[in-house]
Scaffold this motif. Structure first.
Motif, PDB file in Angstrom:
ATOM      1  N   THR A 153       0.840  -1.198   0.000  1.00 33.45           N
ATOM      2  CA  THR A 153       0.000   0.000   0.000  1.00 33.45           C
ATOM      3  C   THR A 153       0.872   1.245   0.000  1.00 33.45           C
ATOM      4  O   THR A 153       1.745   1.398   0.860  1.00 33.45           O
ATOM      5  N   THR A 154       0.638   2.116  -0.960  1.00 33.96           N
ATOM      6  CA  THR A 154       1.264   3.433  -0.974  1.00 33.96           C
ATOM      7  C   THR A 154       0.283   4.403  -0.346  1.00 33.96           C
ATOM      8  O   THR A 154      -0.845   4.555  -0.819  1.00 33.96           O
ATOM      9  N   LYS A 155       0.682   5.063   0.749  1.00 40.29           N
ATOM     10  CA  LYS A 155      -0.294   5.862   1.492  1.00 40.29           C
ATOM     11  C   LYS A 155       0.237   7.246   1.842  1.00 40.29           C
ATOM     12  O   LYS A 155       1.444   7.493   1.886  1.00 40.29           O
ATOM     13  N   SER A 156      -0.706   8.158   2.095  1.00 38.69           N
ATOM     14  CA  SER A 156      -0.375   9.505   2.547  1.00 38.69           C
ATOM     15  C   SER A 156       0.095   9.472   3.991  1.00 38.69           C
ATOM     16  O   SER A 156      -0.213   8.553   4.749  1.00 38.69           O
ATOM     17  N   LEU A 157       0.807  10.529   4.374  1.00 35.16           N
ATOM     18  CA  LEU A 157       1.303  10.650   5.745  1.00 35.16           C
ATOM     19  C   LEU A 157       0.636  11.815   6.472  1.00 35.16           C
ATOM     20  O   LEU A 157       1.139  12.291   7.479  1.00 35.16           O
ATOM     21  N   ASP A 158      -0.522  12.258   5.948  1.00 29.33           N
ATOM     22  CA  ASP A 158      -1.185  13.448   6.489  1.00 29.33           C
ATOM     23  C   ASP A 158      -2.446  13.081   7.253  1.00 29.33           C
ATOM     24  O   ASP A 158      -3.393  13.856   7.327  1.00 29.33           O
ATOM     25  N   GLU A 159      -2.462  11.910   7.847  1.00 32.08           N
ATOM     26  CA  GLU A 159      -3.657  11.404   8.529  1.00 32.08           C
ATOM     27  C   GLU A 159      -3.929  12.174   9.812  1.00 32.08           C
ATOM     28  O   GLU A 159      -3.026  12.425  10.620  1.00 32.08           O
ATOM     29  N   PHE A 160      -5.196  12.538  10.031  1.00 34.03           N
ATOM     30  CA  PHE A 160      -5.576  13.248  11.248  1.00 34.03           C
ATOM     31  C   PHE A 160      -5.891  12.297  12.390  1.00 34.03           C
ATOM     32  O   PHE A 160      -5.531  12.543  13.537  1.00 34.03           O
ATOM     33  N   GLN A 161      -6.574  11.202  12.116  1.00 31.96           N
ATOM     34  CA  GLN A 161      -7.077  10.318  13.163  1.00 31.96           C
ATOM     35  C   GLN A 161      -5.934   9.595  13.894  1.00 31.96           C
ATOM     36  O   GLN A 161      -4.950   9.187  13.272  1.00 31.96           O
ATOM     37  N   SER A 162      -6.113   9.440  15.197  1.00 27.81           N
ATOM     38  CA  SER A 162      -5.149   8.714  16.034  1.00 27.81           C
ATOM     39  C   SER A 162      -5.554   7.240  16.104  1.00 27.81           C
ATOM     40  O   SER A 162      -6.429   6.777  15.373  1.00 27.81           O
ATOM     41  N   ASN A 163      -4.922   6.499  17.017  1.00 23.79           N
ATOM     42  CA  ASN A 163      -5.227   5.072  17.158  1.00 23.79           C
ATOM     43  C   ASN A 163      -6.704   4.828  17.460  1.00 23.79           C
ATOM     44  O   ASN A 163      -7.352   5.606  18.165  1.00 23.79           O
ATOM     45  N   MET A 164      -7.206   3.737  16.933  1.00 25.09           N
ATOM     46  CA  MET A 164      -8.550   3.284  17.252  1.00 25.09           C
ATOM     47  C   MET A 164      -8.511   1.788  17.515  1.00 25.09           C
ATOM     48  O   MET A 164      -7.595   1.089  17.076  1.00 25.09           O
ATOM     49  N   GLN A 165      -9.495   1.309  18.244  1.00 23.50           N
ATOM     50  CA  GLN A 165      -9.656  -0.122  18.444  1.00 23.50           C
ATOM     51  C   GLN A 165     -10.941  -0.543  17.746  1.00 23.50           C
ATOM     52  O   GLN A 165     -11.991   0.088  17.906  1.00 23.50           O
ATOM     53  N   VAL A 166     -10.847  -1.598  16.965  1.00 22.89           N
ATOM     54  CA  VAL A 166     -12.004  -2.018  16.188  1.00 22.89           C
ATOM     55  C   VAL A 166     -11.927  -3.508  15.910  1.00 22.89           C
ATOM     56  O   VAL A 166     -10.841  -4.074  15.756  1.00 22.89           O
ATOM     57  N   VAL A 167     -13.076  -4.142  15.878  1.00 23.29           N
ATOM     58  CA  VAL A 167     -13.196  -5.522  15.421  1.00 23.29           C
ATOM     59  C   VAL A 167     -13.854  -5.489  14.044  1.00 23.29           C
ATOM     60  O   VAL A 167     -14.955  -4.961  13.895  1.00 23.29           O
ATOM     61  N   ILE A 168     -13.158  -6.016  13.045  1.00 19.84           N
ATOM     62  CA  ILE A 168     -13.757  -6.112  11.715  1.00 19.84           C
ATOM     63  C   ILE A 168     -14.902  -7.111  11.807  1.00 19.84           C
ATOM     64  O   ILE A 168     -14.689  -8.292  12.094  1.00 19.84           O
ATOM     65  N   PRO A 169     -16.126  -6.668  11.549  1.00 18.81           N
ATOM     66  CA  PRO A 169     -17.293  -7.516  11.845  1.00 18.81           C
ATOM     67  C   PRO A 169     -17.771  -8.349  10.658  1.00 18.81           C
ATOM     68  O   PRO A 169     -18.702  -7.979   9.953  1.00 18.81           O
ATOM     69  N   ASN A 170     -17.118  -9.485  10.442  1.00 23.37           N
ATOM     70  CA  ASN A 170     -17.634 -10.435   9.455  1.00 23.37           C
ATOM     71  C   ASN A 170     -17.678  -9.820   8.056  1.00 23.37           C
ATOM     72  O   ASN A 170     -18.709  -9.788   7.391  1.00 23.37           O
ATOM     73  N   MET A 171     -16.538  -9.333   7.589  1.00 23.41           N
ATOM     74  CA  MET A 171     -16.467  -8.651   6.294  1.00 23.41           C
ATOM     75  C   MET A 171     -15.365  -9.258   5.432  1.00 23.41           C
ATOM     76  O   MET A 171     -14.412  -9.854   5.935  1.00 23.41           O
ATOM     77  N   HIS A 172     -15.499  -9.092   4.112  1.00 23.70           N
ATOM     78  CA  HIS A 172     -14.426  -9.455   3.202  1.00 23.70           C
ATOM     79  C   HIS A 172     -13.327  -8.402   3.294  1.00 23.70           C
ATOM     80  O   HIS A 172     -13.590  -7.236   3.610  1.00 23.70           O
ATOM     81  N   PRO A 173     -12.070  -8.772   3.025  1.00 19.07           N
ATOM     82  CA  PRO A 173     -10.953  -7.824   3.184  1.00 19.07           C
ATOM     83  C   PRO A 173     -11.121  -6.506   2.427  1.00 19.07           C
ATOM     84  O   PRO A 173     -10.851  -5.434   2.981  1.00 19.07           O
ATOM     85  N   ILE A 174     -11.554  -6.552   1.166  1.00 19.19           N
ATOM     86  CA  ILE A 174     -11.725  -5.310   0.410  1.00 19.19           C
ATOM     87  C   ILE A 174     -12.810  -4.447   1.044  1.00 19.19           C
ATOM     88  O   ILE A 174     -12.655  -3.226   1.180  1.00 19.19           O
ATOM     89  N   ASP A 175     -13.909  -5.062   1.464  1.00 13.17           N
ATOM     90  CA  ASP A 175     -14.971  -4.308   2.125  1.00 13.17           C
ATOM     91  C   ASP A 175     -14.487  -3.724   3.446  1.00 13.17           C
ATOM     92  O   ASP A 175     -14.823  -2.581   3.795  1.00 13.17           O
ATOM     93  N   ALA A 176     -13.702  -4.491   4.192  1.00 13.73           N
ATOM     94  CA  ALA A 176     -13.193  -4.024   5.480  1.00 13.73           C
ATOM     95  C   ALA A 176     -12.250  -2.843   5.298  1.00 13.73           C
ATOM     96  O   ALA A 176     -12.321  -1.847   6.032  1.00 13.73           O
ATOM     97  N   ALA A 177     -11.346  -2.948   4.326  1.00 12.98           N
ATOM     98  CA  ALA A 177     -10.405  -1.853   4.070  1.00 12.98           C
ATOM     99  C   ALA A 177     -11.149  -0.585   3.658  1.00 12.98           C
ATOM    100  O   ALA A 177     -10.812   0.517   4.102  1.00 12.98           O
ATOM    101  N   SER A 178     -12.175  -0.727   2.827  1.00 15.59           N
ATOM    102  CA  SER A 178     -12.956   0.432   2.393  1.00 15.59           C
ATOM    103  C   SER A 178     -13.756   1.020   3.550  1.00 15.59           C
ATOM    104  O   SER A 178     -13.938   2.242   3.644  1.00 15.59           O
ATOM    105  N   TRP A 179     -14.243   0.163   4.426  1.00 15.54           N
ATOM    106  CA  TRP A 179     -15.006   0.601   5.604  1.00 15.54           C
ATOM    107  C   TRP A 179     -14.140   1.471   6.509  1.00 15.54           C
ATOM    108  O   TRP A 179     -14.566   2.532   6.970  1.00 15.54           O
ATOM    109  N   ILE A 180     -12.923   1.038   6.771  1.00 17.67           N
ATOM    110  CA  ILE A 180     -12.006   1.824   7.598  1.00 17.67           C
ATOM    111  C   ILE A 180     -11.599   3.104   6.865  1.00 17.67           C
ATOM    112  O   ILE A 180     -11.535   4.189   7.456  1.00 17.67           O
ATOM    113  N   LYS A 181     -11.338   3.002   5.578  1.00 16.82           N
ATOM    114  CA  LYS A 181     -10.911   4.166   4.786  1.00 16.82           C
ATOM    115  C   LYS A 181     -11.897   5.315   4.879  1.00 16.82           C
ATOM    116  O   LYS A 181     -11.500   6.493   4.906  1.00 16.82           O
ATOM    117  N   ASP A 182     -13.180   5.001   4.917  1.00 18.66           N
ATOM    118  CA  ASP A 182     -14.206   6.042   4.963  1.00 18.66           C
ATOM    119  C   ASP A 182     -14.191   6.819   6.270  1.00 18.66           C
ATOM    120  O   ASP A 182     -14.879   7.841   6.383  1.00 18.66           O
TER     121      ASP A 182
END
Length: 443
Positions: A153-182
């Motif tokens: 993954t090539t990613k930006s370094l300008d992220e505002f959000q800090s650490n979060m704790q989350v359980v990916i709830p029964n999702m496919h990897p692409i859907d999970a990555a998009s869910w977090i991205k939003d």
């Protein structure tokens, strides 16, 4: 982007190989490059995968002999004209998703139209993720992509959000990555995009600010629409736009009704019963803020007519929609230690960054324009020159006089982000690429 005449006799590309294979039988491996007459590659900045459609002319009973059923692999390698001497090529792996249709031109020839996805789509669809993460959102997205899809993954370094704790709830990897991205924005409240390109194996997780600060790939030769010259060769000053579509744009009513102009947000914590409420005004919270950003200092107007009023009240001051979201329930609370969850922020200003990012995504596509141009410059074999890059468009002012200098129509001209593209490859003599590029901007 110095290109030659659109009508020259040299190929834009060479389809080096198209290897069909299936795991059902190890012996079924065929190079079907000579069966293909044309194919289309689809890229989109909101999708972390690409897709393809291709036309396969079957005169040898191929489809029946291999018993094509979907799920088979296609390994495609193309060689661009610009890098042929260097030996650089583009290789991409696809999975046949379905047969769109088949039709016979005569009793001995049948054409099959196949729809294909990048191979990661099938892999993702087979995997179910139920996994706990404690990290910054961009790192979580990168971890999911690397672990389950074996991609970088090539990613930006300008992220505002800090650490979060989350359980990916029964999702496919692409859907999970998009869910977090939003849930990710830059420090300035600009949204992130997760996308894939044809010429690169990595996925891109980039914020809008970084995308818009890129130099136009055609800075010295804008894509230019001049009706009488649209089919002629380029000059040192422009590349012709063969055609364009500017339809169903500036739909302000839909933006208002969906709460992207003015709205009221409630963020409810079900553990404490606390409700964080904030009013959203797109002028004050987005466009007035952008004026202070170095990226937008030179912009004179945005894709929003902030002066419009109803009953002497600006549109953005109306709270046309109330949106309520559950942001936390104490799932990870330990004693007196509070941990941020996926939809939880620390204060109203942090919530507003996420609201602003979502509004900007919608205003980016408020007035798009699709241009059709020669596709050869987008496939040079090294680097990325398609979606996610900035392109310069030039349309002439319709009120100019014949004896005056050609002025620009600034309603359509300017620098745009390439948001999506359909690249049509014609495997003929010569081989040609024509690209339909969806261009978007917020100012």
């Amino acid at each position: 982007m110095a290109e030659d005449n659109l009508r020259d006799t040299q190929d834009d590309f060479e389809l080096v190989e198209l290897i069909y294979s299936t795991d059902r039988e190890a012996s079924i491996v065929h190079n079907i490059v000579h069966f293909v007459t044309d194919f289309e590659i689809f890229e989109h900045i909101d999708k972390p995968f690409i897709s393809m459609q291709l036309a396969l002319v079957d005169t040898m009973n191929f489809v029946q002999s291999v018993d094509l059923q979907g799920g088979e692999s296609l390994k495609m390698t193309i060689q661009s004209r610009e890098t042929k001497g260097e030996g650089a090529s583009i290789t991409k792996n696809f999975i046949i998703d379905k047969i769109i249709k088949s039709q016979r031109s005569d009793d001995k020839t049948e054409v099959f139209y196949l729809h294909c996805f990048e191979d990661t789509v099938l892999k993702s669809s087979l995997i179910n993720v139920n996994r706990f993460y404690n990290d910054k959102p961009t790192n979580i997205v990168a971890s999911i992509i690397n672990e389950y899809l074996n991609k970088g993954t090539t990613k930006s370094l300008d992220e505002f959000q800090s650490n979060m704790q989350v359980v990916i709830p029964n999702m496919h990897p692409i859907d999970a990555a998009s869910w977090i991205k939003d849930r990710i924005t830059s420090i300035d409240g600009l949204p992130y995009y997760l996308y894939s390109t044809f010429s690169n194996d990595n996925l891109f997780l980039i914020d809008l600010g970084q995308l818009l600060t890129r130099d136009p790939i055609n800075k010295n030769a804008p894509f230019t629409y001049i009706k009488v010259l649209s089919q002629q060769q380029k000059t040192d000053n422009f590349v012709p736009i063969l055609s364009y579509k500017h339809e169903n744009v500036d739909d302000i009513l839909s933006l208002i009704r969906n709460g992207h102009v003015g709205s009221n947000y409630n963020f409810l914590n079900t553990l404490t019963g606390r409700n964080t409420s904030c009013a959203f005004d797109v002028k004050a919270d987005v466009f007035d803020q952008l004026k202070d950003n170095a990226i937008f200092k030179k912009q004179k107007r945005y894709n929003y007519g902030s002066g419009e009023k109803v009953d002497d009240k600006p549109l953005s001051e109306y709270q046309s929609k109330t949106i309520t979201r559950i942001t936390g329930n104490g799932a990870y609370r330990m004693a007196h230690v509070s941990v941020r969850t996926i939809d939880e922020e620390l204060d109203i200003s942090s919530y507003k960054k996420r609201i602003s990012g979502n509004a900007l995504k919608n205003f980016m596509t408020k007035a798009p324009i699709t241009v059709t141009v020669q596709g050869r410059p987008f496939f040079r074999g090294v680097g990325d020159y398609s979606i996610g890059n900035v392109v310069r468009l030039l349309f002439l002012d319709s009120q100019r006089k014949e004896d005056e200098h050609n002025g620009a129509d600034y309603k359509k001209s300017g620098d745009y982000l390439m948001y999506a593209a359909k690249h049509s490859f014609s495997v003929k003599n010569p081989n040609r690429i024509v690209s339909d590029v969806l261009c978007a901007r917020i100012s």
